[in-house]
Design an enzyme around this catalytic site. Structure first.
Site, mmCIF file in Angstrom:
data_model
loop_
_atom_site.group_PDB
_atom_site.id
_atom_site.type_symbol
_atom_site.label_atom_id
_atom_site.label_comp_id
_atom_site.label_asym_id
_atom_site.label_seq_id
_atom_site.Cartn_x
_atom_site.Cartn_y
_atom_site.Cartn_z
ATOM 1 N N LYS A 77 0.874 -1.176 0.000
ATOM 2 C CA LYS A 77 0.000 0.000 0.000
ATOM 3 C C LYS A 77 0.906 1.219 0.000
ATOM 4 O O LYS A 77 1.791 1.345 0.867
ATOM 5 C CB LYS A 77 -0.892 -0.005 1.243
ATOM 6 C CG LYS A 77 -2.001 1.027 1.234
ATOM 7 C CD LYS A 77 -2.929 0.804 2.425
ATOM 8 C CE LYS A 77 -4.104 1.759 2.395
ATOM 9 N NZ LYS A 77 -5.032 1.505 3.541
ATOM 10 N N ARG A 111 1.865 -5.710 3.566
ATOM 11 C CA ARG A 111 0.980 -6.540 4.388
ATOM 12 C C ARG A 111 1.039 -7.988 3.916
ATOM 13 O O ARG A 111 1.358 -8.272 2.756
ATOM 14 C CB ARG A 111 -0.459 -6.018 4.355
ATOM 15 C CG ARG A 111 -1.134 -6.138 3.020
ATOM 16 C CD ARG A 111 -2.641 -5.936 3.133
ATOM 17 N NE ARG A 111 -3.009 -4.577 3.481
ATOM 18 C CZ ARG A 111 -3.390 -3.666 2.589
ATOM 19 N NH1 ARG A 111 -3.416 -3.967 1.298
ATOM 20 N NH2 ARG A 111 -3.743 -2.459 2.967
ATOM 21 N N ARG A 121 -10.278 -10.910 -4.355
ATOM 22 C CA ARG A 121 -11.392 -10.217 -3.708
ATOM 23 C C ARG A 121 -12.724 -10.667 -4.320
ATOM 24 O O ARG A 121 -12.757 -11.235 -5.414
ATOM 25 C CB ARG A 121 -11.238 -8.705 -3.881
ATOM 26 C CG ARG A 121 -9.872 -8.168 -3.460
ATOM 27 C CD ARG A 121 -9.679 -6.733 -3.932
ATOM 28 N NE ARG A 121 -8.313 -6.269 -3.702
ATOM 29 C CZ ARG A 121 -7.993 -5.230 -2.941
ATOM 30 N NH1 ARG A 121 -8.930 -4.539 -2.336
ATOM 31 N NH2 ARG A 121 -6.730 -4.870 -2.784
ATOM 32 N N ASP A 126 -15.046 -4.803 -2.998
ATOM 33 C CA ASP A 126 -13.628 -4.841 -3.354
ATOM 34 C C ASP A 126 -12.734 -4.870 -2.121
ATOM 35 O O ASP A 126 -11.517 -5.082 -2.245
ATOM 36 C CB ASP A 126 -13.259 -3.651 -4.251
ATOM 37 C CG ASP A 126 -13.555 -2.310 -3.604
ATOM 38 O OD1 ASP A 126 -14.739 -2.046 -3.319
ATOM 39 O OD2 ASP A 126 -12.614 -1.533 -3.362
ATOM 40 N N ASN A 127 -13.312 -4.685 -0.928
ATOM 41 C CA ASN A 127 -12.545 -4.755 0.315
ATOM 42 C C ASN A 127 -12.761 -6.069 1.061
ATOM 43 O O ASN A 127 -12.331 -6.209 2.199
ATOM 44 C CB ASN A 127 -12.916 -3.595 1.239
ATOM 45 C CG ASN A 127 -12.382 -2.270 0.736
ATOM 46 O OD1 ASN A 127 -11.407 -2.226 0.001
ATOM 47 N ND2 ASN A 127 -13.038 -1.185 1.114
#
Length: 442
Positions: free
Chosen positions: A108, A174, A181, A246-247
């Protein structure tokens, strides 16, 4: 643990991702490193190697040749958006954990991709700190979550509307079990690409659910994992904030922490995102929202799977959630479970009591863990609840420590202030040490 690289994502083919180049940063200052996690995966822990791989993103040995920005669509606040994809992150590497399960290393703030639109592809340092805190705290509370492996400050000044600007920049790495997803399936369903949906199903069965056989089985397994994740949120007092499709990932792990909150007191209507004007993702609506998201996944799978089998799979969510919520709540209270209906009634009365009384959410769970039946600080309204509570056997000897571990909104500001003004990271480091570690979940 020996390093065990993987390149499983190549099985899907180029229709699922775009090769990208990482940004080149003016500075690479290591601010957080989960060395215990890195050692368990056989990753380099020396500073030079760490910066090379997690700051400059030089490929790991025998791993992905270049970073891959994943393609996906999604419903955002229940409005379909076909203009999505990894816009400030990418899949950097894959490897196997000590249990032989596939893991993805994602980023990210690593730069622009074809999906950045008008964004700069960067992450604020405060945003990175917030994600490190969220993942460590949820891990501490036994909730299935991604792990923050690395946070490196990158020496750029960013302009943001929701932070005092210019603000400092960072790149986060991460670790979670899948980058696939719900929106990954939705994208290929949008284009009516049955072959792509079949490929996704087979990839997920092979690497995440080897005991499942088809799309309906896959959906049922995702329902079970997602039910446990959301039940964990509810017992933790966690408000995700942006439960868009999408999360949500296919392995039921919390990830990509934006405007989250932890409850100071129980307010069912509490939201985390200032732009959630209608309370769609309020605390008490999270189970409903997850079910809605799962239904969108089912709709994508219906391109290649019979509707009646998908509907039957969706029916597994509600009972799985009920059982998982009971288990998470009883674990937090340190009580032994008994009969599901009775236990569920007790869980509901516990939440009702917490909302009516407005006592401190984190202190309640700490104080009542381990049959603290002599507590008088909660007043007479707890009399009936305490009577029910006393019927259960303890599963522990007492509180985990002398004071509850907490992470309410104001605390994050207090931890950030010495970093922002004096570059003093000691308070953050102390907070992270107060969160007990847990084995890598999956």
């Amino acid at each position: 643990m020996a390093y065990r690289p993987a390149t499983a994502i190549y099985e899907l083919g180029e229709a699922f991702y775009d090769p990208v180049k990482p940004a080149e940063f003016p500075e690479t200052i290591l601010r957080y490193a989960d060395e215990a996690l890195a050692k368990s995966l056989g990753l380099p822990t020396d500073k030079e190697g760490w910066i090379a791989h997690f700051g400059r993103f030089e490929p790991l040995p025998d791993n992905l040749r270049e970073p891959l920005a994943m393609r996906y669509h999604g419903h955002q606040f229940r409005h379909y958006n076909s203009d999505l994809g990894d816009g400030r992150g990418f899949l950097y590497a894959q490897l196997y954990d000590p249990q032989g399960r596939l893991l993805d290393l994602g980023t990210k703030g690593s730069g622009q991709t074809p999906y950045s639109r008008r964004g700069d592809g960067r992450l604020t340092l405060l945003g990175g700190v917030r994600e490190v805190l969220a993942t460590r705290y949820l891990e501490h509370l036994g909730v299935n979550t991604s792990r923050s492996l690395s946070l490196i400050e990158t020496g750029e000044e960013l302009i943001r509307g929701d932070e005092p600007s210019p603000t400092r920049s960072a790149v986060l790495v991460r670790c979670n079990h899948s980058h696939i997803r719900f929106g990954t399936f939705q994208r290929h369903a949008f284009f009516t690409d049955r072959d792509a949906i079949e490929s996704l199903i087979q990839y997920c069965l092979k690497h995440f659910y080897p005991d499942a056989n088809d799309g309906a089985d896959l959906l049922e397994q995702v329902c079970l994992k997602s039910a446990d994740m959301v039940a964990g949120w509810m017992a933790a007092g966690f408000v995700h904030g942006v439960m868009n499709t999408d999360n949500m990932n296919i392995t039921g792990e919390s990830f990509d922490y934006g405007p989250y909150r932890f409850l100071p007191t129980l307010k069912s209507g509490m939201t985390a995102a200032y732009f959630d004007h209608n309370g769609l993702y309020a605390f008490a609506r999270q189970p409903e929202s997850m079910y809605w998201n799962l239904a969108q996944l089912a709709q994508s799978l219906s391109l290649v799977t019979e509707d009646d089998t998908l509907l039957k799979a969706l029916e597994s969510f509600a009972p799985a959630y009920q059982r998982a919520l009971r288990d998470h709540v009883f674990r937090r209270l340190g009580l032994q479970v008994t009969e599901l209906d009775k236990d569920t009634d007790f869980v509901l009365s516990t939440f009702r009591l917490l909302e009516e009384s407005q006592v401190s959410w984190p202190h309640f769970w700490h104080d009542w863990r381990g049959q603290a039946s002599e507590k008088e600080i909660y007043g007479s309204g707890f009399k009936d609840w305490r009577k029910d509570y006393a019927q259960y056997e303890s599963s522990c000897e007492g509180p985990d420590n002398d004071a509850p571990a907490t992470l309410i909104y104001e605390e994050i500001g207090e931890l950030w202030e010495p970093i922002a003004t004096r570059d003093d990271w000691s308070q953050l480091e102390g907070k992270l040490k107060s969160f007990e570690r847990a084995p890598l979940s999956g």
